[in-house]
Design a protein around this motif. Structure first.
Motif, short mmCIF file in Angstrom:
data_model
loop_
_atom_site.label_atom_id
_atom_site.label_comp_id
_atom_site.label_asym_id
_atom_site.label_seq_id
_atom_site.Cartn_x
_atom_site.Cartn_y
_atom_site.Cartn_z
N ILE A 165 -53.93 -49.46 91.51
CA ILE A 165 -54.25 -50.68 90.76
C ILE A 165 -54.49 -50.26 89.31
N SER A 166 -53.79 -50.93 88.39
CA SER A 166 -53.97 -50.57 86.99
C SER A 166 -55.31 -51.09 86.48
N ARG A 167 -55.76 -50.52 85.38
CA ARG A 167 -57.03 -50.99 84.81
C ARG A 167 -56.92 -52.45 84.40
N ARG A 168 -55.74 -52.80 83.92
CA ARG A 168 -55.49 -54.17 83.50
C ARG A 168 -55.71 -55.13 84.69
N SER A 169 -55.11 -54.79 85.85
CA SER A 169 -55.26 -55.63 87.04
C SER A 169 -56.72 -55.65 87.48
N PHE A 170 -57.38 -54.51 87.36
CA PHE A 170 -58.77 -54.41 87.76
C PHE A 170 -59.64 -55.37 86.94
N LEU A 171 -59.42 -55.38 85.61
CA LEU A 171 -60.21 -56.26 84.76
C LEU A 171 -59.88 -57.73 85.02
N LYS A 172 -58.62 -57.97 85.32
CA LYS A 172 -58.19 -59.33 85.64
C LYS A 172 -58.94 -59.81 86.89
N PHE A 173 -59.00 -58.90 87.86
CA PHE A 173 -59.71 -59.21 89.11
C PHE A 173 -61.18 -59.52 88.81
N CYS A 174 -61.78 -58.71 87.94
CA CYS A 174 -63.20 -58.90 87.61
C CYS A 174 -63.43 -60.27 86.99
N SER A 175 -62.55 -60.66 86.05
CA SER A 175 -62.77 -61.95 85.40
C SER A 175 -62.50 -63.10 86.37
N LEU A 176 -61.51 -62.95 87.23
CA LEU A 176 -61.24 -64.01 88.21
C LEU A 176 -62.42 -64.17 89.16
N THR A 177 -62.95 -63.04 89.61
CA THR A 177 -64.10 -63.10 90.51
C THR A 177 -65.29 -63.72 89.81
N ALA A 178 -65.50 -63.30 88.56
CA ALA A 178 -66.62 -63.87 87.79
C ALA A 178 -66.44 -65.37 87.65
N ALA A 179 -65.21 -65.80 87.41
CA ALA A 179 -64.95 -67.23 87.25
C ALA A 179 -65.22 -67.96 88.56
N SER A 180 -64.79 -67.38 89.67
CA SER A 180 -64.95 -68.07 90.95
C SER A 180 -66.42 -68.14 91.34
N LEU A 181 -67.22 -67.20 90.83
CA LEU A 181 -68.66 -67.24 91.10
C LEU A 181 -69.41 -68.05 90.04
N GLY A 182 -68.67 -68.54 89.06
CA GLY A 182 -69.28 -69.33 88.01
C GLY A 182 -70.16 -68.50 87.09
#
Lengths: 368, 235
Positions: free
Chosen positions: A14-31
């Motif tokens: 998993i690239s760092r880019r994908s990793f950060l994308k995942f982090c922001s998506l998760t943060a968004a889904s948790l509000g």
């Protein structure tokens, strides 16, 4: 074992880019917002993975099925490694004694630090022998594994409320987890099954912040179960306008009117379906034209029809005779009977009054 | 005139008019009646909505308005009931009769059975009472007061739901939801309580007219001018 999530993800390509994308998506889904994304990224880079032990009692595996379809946080293999899922009967590659040894090793190594995820519930009838786990009643295994857990996650309506196996008359005495384990923090994630993103969201939150998300009085995470399906339903404008589907094949159904009159339980159900939706946000029951059946509510099997948002009332002791009715039928019947009785009473009163008046004319006022 | 202070039974004549219902109680009675009619009609429309209105949803807010009227009337109803509870403390002794039936009074119980027997045509004449007779008092308490408590609290719980768990409203009234086992049960109990109060209204109206015609006291006019008059010298 002391790898961080980030190490593991990188090793899986998993690239760092994908990793950060995942982090922001998760943060968004948790509000959680932008700062939350950074927090998640930091936690995943530095914190050792918290192991999860996932056991299954009386259940149908629909929670696991839903779980592996989670789209944000990322694709399924990353989700699985992210969780450090050390023990899961259905998903583990190992089986039998080897797998069990793995669970025991995790428990011994991470005493007080692992999360016990329970799918399904223990039956207590016949000393728990309705559900056998490695030759032991499941309830004993649950107690054993729960003893050293940091927290327990009750997956689905089975573990949270009891669901279908606990529906009347509940022959196996299936009992929700919080009524068996009373000394651990328990987080209920009801639904039949729960929404995939809600499941991964809850676990991510616990792993990231090392604490449970904020729960309501009944132990459900507020961020997903704080509001009713009705409150965020995209058909709500039709509800407010008074535009209802009368039958599933009418013009209103075709136009996508509100399903309230065909018994949608959205107004009585606390879940995130209308906000998160299912299958990568594709749809949810109401969007596909069928009312909500309230699967994340307590005892949803025992509340009468799936097509009525009022509970069917059974006369106590008479339910075997099929004596039951809606509040409206009971009310109208009671009013009808009372009305007839009062009319009869009025008639008798009038006759009595007339005859006593006649008598009073003859004999003055000797009553009693 | 001699009256038992606890049960309100008239023991001895000569009879004279008694000021029973003070102005706030009378105003409260008729305001509650109006609220109940509005709430019953709008509540029924909420449970059984009218056939769909055509056109774009943008241009119609009919159902939301029905609900709004229901909520406004419901808040008035709840506040009126709360104020009435206060008045039960500060008002005259008739003001608390429907909230506190004197279950400890033997005369009250004997009056209750006597009144029941009278309604079953087993006794020719009822006793005389300044306020409610014991049977009426018990019916007021069980049907109206308890029914109102149930409908107000379930109603407030249903109203709170729009704000979600964790809101101030839900913190105040979410316990009803937990106690009854879910939102659907709250709705069901709310509707049952409505029928319970409708049953009360039916019996109440019948009894009021019957008593006004057949008993020795004024009933309907008492709720207008507050004065209970005795139409004839009782036996």
């Amino acid at each position: 074992m002391s790898d961080t999530f980030y190490d593991l993800m990188r090793r899986q390509g998993i690239s760092r880019r994908s990793f950060l994308k995942f982090c922001s998506l998760t943060a968004a889904s948790l509000g959680l917002g932008e700062a939350g994304a950074q927090q998640i990224a930091k936690a995943m880079e530095t914190k050792p993975r918290t192991p999860v032990i996932w056991i299954e009692g009386l259940e149908c595996t629909c929670c696991s099925e839903s779980f592996i379809r989670s789209a944000h946080p990322l694709v399924k293999d990353v989700v699985l490694s992210m969780l450090s899922l050390d023990y899961h009967m259905t998903l583990s590659a190992a089986a039998g004694e080897q797998l069990r040894a793995n669970a025991h090793e995790t428990i011994a190594k991470h005493k007080g630090n692992y999360i016990l995820a329970v799918e399904g519930n223990p039956p207590l009838g016949e000393d728990g022998n309705y559900c056998i786990y490695y030759g032991k009643p499941f309830v004993d295994v649950l107690r054993e594994y729960a003893k050293d857990a940091m927290a327990i996650v009750s997956w689905g309506s089975c573990a949270s409320w009891g669901c279908v196996q606990a529906a009347k008359p509940n022959p196996t005495r299936a009992t929700p987890v919080h009524k068996v384990i009373t000394d651990k923090p328990i987080i209920k994630v009801p639904g039949c099954p729960p929404i995939a993103e809600v499941m991964t969201g809850v676990v991510t939150y616990i792993l990231t912040f090392g604490r449970l998300p904020e729960l309501d009085v009944q132990g459900r995470p507020k961020m997903f179960y704080g509001q009713r399906v009705h409150d965020k339903c995209y058909r709500r404008p039709h509800f407010d306008a008074g535009q209802f589907v009368e039958r599933f094949d009418d013009e209103g159904a075709r136009k996508g009117y509100c399903l309230y009159k065909v018994g949608c339980k959205g107004p009585t159900t606390y879940n995130a379906c209308s906000a998160t939706r299912w299958n990568e946000g594709l749809s949810f029951p109401i969007q596909s034209g069928h009312g909500c059946i309230g699967c994340s509510e307590d005892d949803f099997w025992d509340k009468g029809s799936f097509y009525d948002h009022l509970t069917t009332i059974r006369a106590p002791g008479l339910s075997n005779l099929g004596v039951e009715g809606t509040a409206e039928r009971i009310g109208l019947t009671a009013l009808g009977v009372a009305g007839a009785a009062l009319a009869a009473h009025a008639a008798v009163s009038a006759v009595r009054q007339a005859s006593s008046r006649g008598r009073n004319d003859r004999v003055s006022d000797v009553e009693k | 005139m001699k009256v038992n202070r606890v049960s309100g039974r008239v023991l001895q004549g000569p009879y004279e008019p008694v000021y029973v219902y003070e102005a706030p109680v009378r105003f409260w009675h008729w305001a509650m009646m109006l609220c109940m009619i509005v709430l019953g009609v709008t509540g029924y429309l909420i449970a059984r909505p009218l056939p769909a209105i055509g056109g774009e949803a943008t241009f119609s807010y009919f159902f939301a308005n029905v609900r709004m009227i229901h909520f406004i009337a419901a808040m008035l109803f709840a506040v009126l009931f709360a104020v009435r509870l206060v008045w039960a403390i500060v008002g005259n002794r008739h003001a608390r009769s429907i909230f506190l039936p004197p279950l400890w009074s033997f005369e009250w119980w004997s009056g209750l059975f006597h009144q029941a027997a009278y309604y079953l045509f087993l006794r020719k004449a009822p006793h005389h009472w300044v306020g409610h007779n014991p049977l009426a008092q018990l019916a007021m308490f069980v049907m109206f007061v308890l029914g109102t408590f149930v409908i107000v609290f379930t109603g407030l719980s249903l109203f709170s739901e729009q704000f979600g768990w964790g809101s101030g409203w839900m913190n105040a009234f979410g316990w009803v939801n937990v106690l009854l086992g879910g939102s659907q049960m709250v709705r069901t109990v709310h509707q049952l309580a409505m029928w319970w109060l409708a049953l009360f209204a039916l019996v109440h109206v019948y009894m009021v007219f019957r008593e006004d015609i057949m008993s020795g006291e004024t009933v309907i006019s008492t709720m207008i001018n507050g004065v209970r008059m005795f139409k004839r010298e009782p036996r």
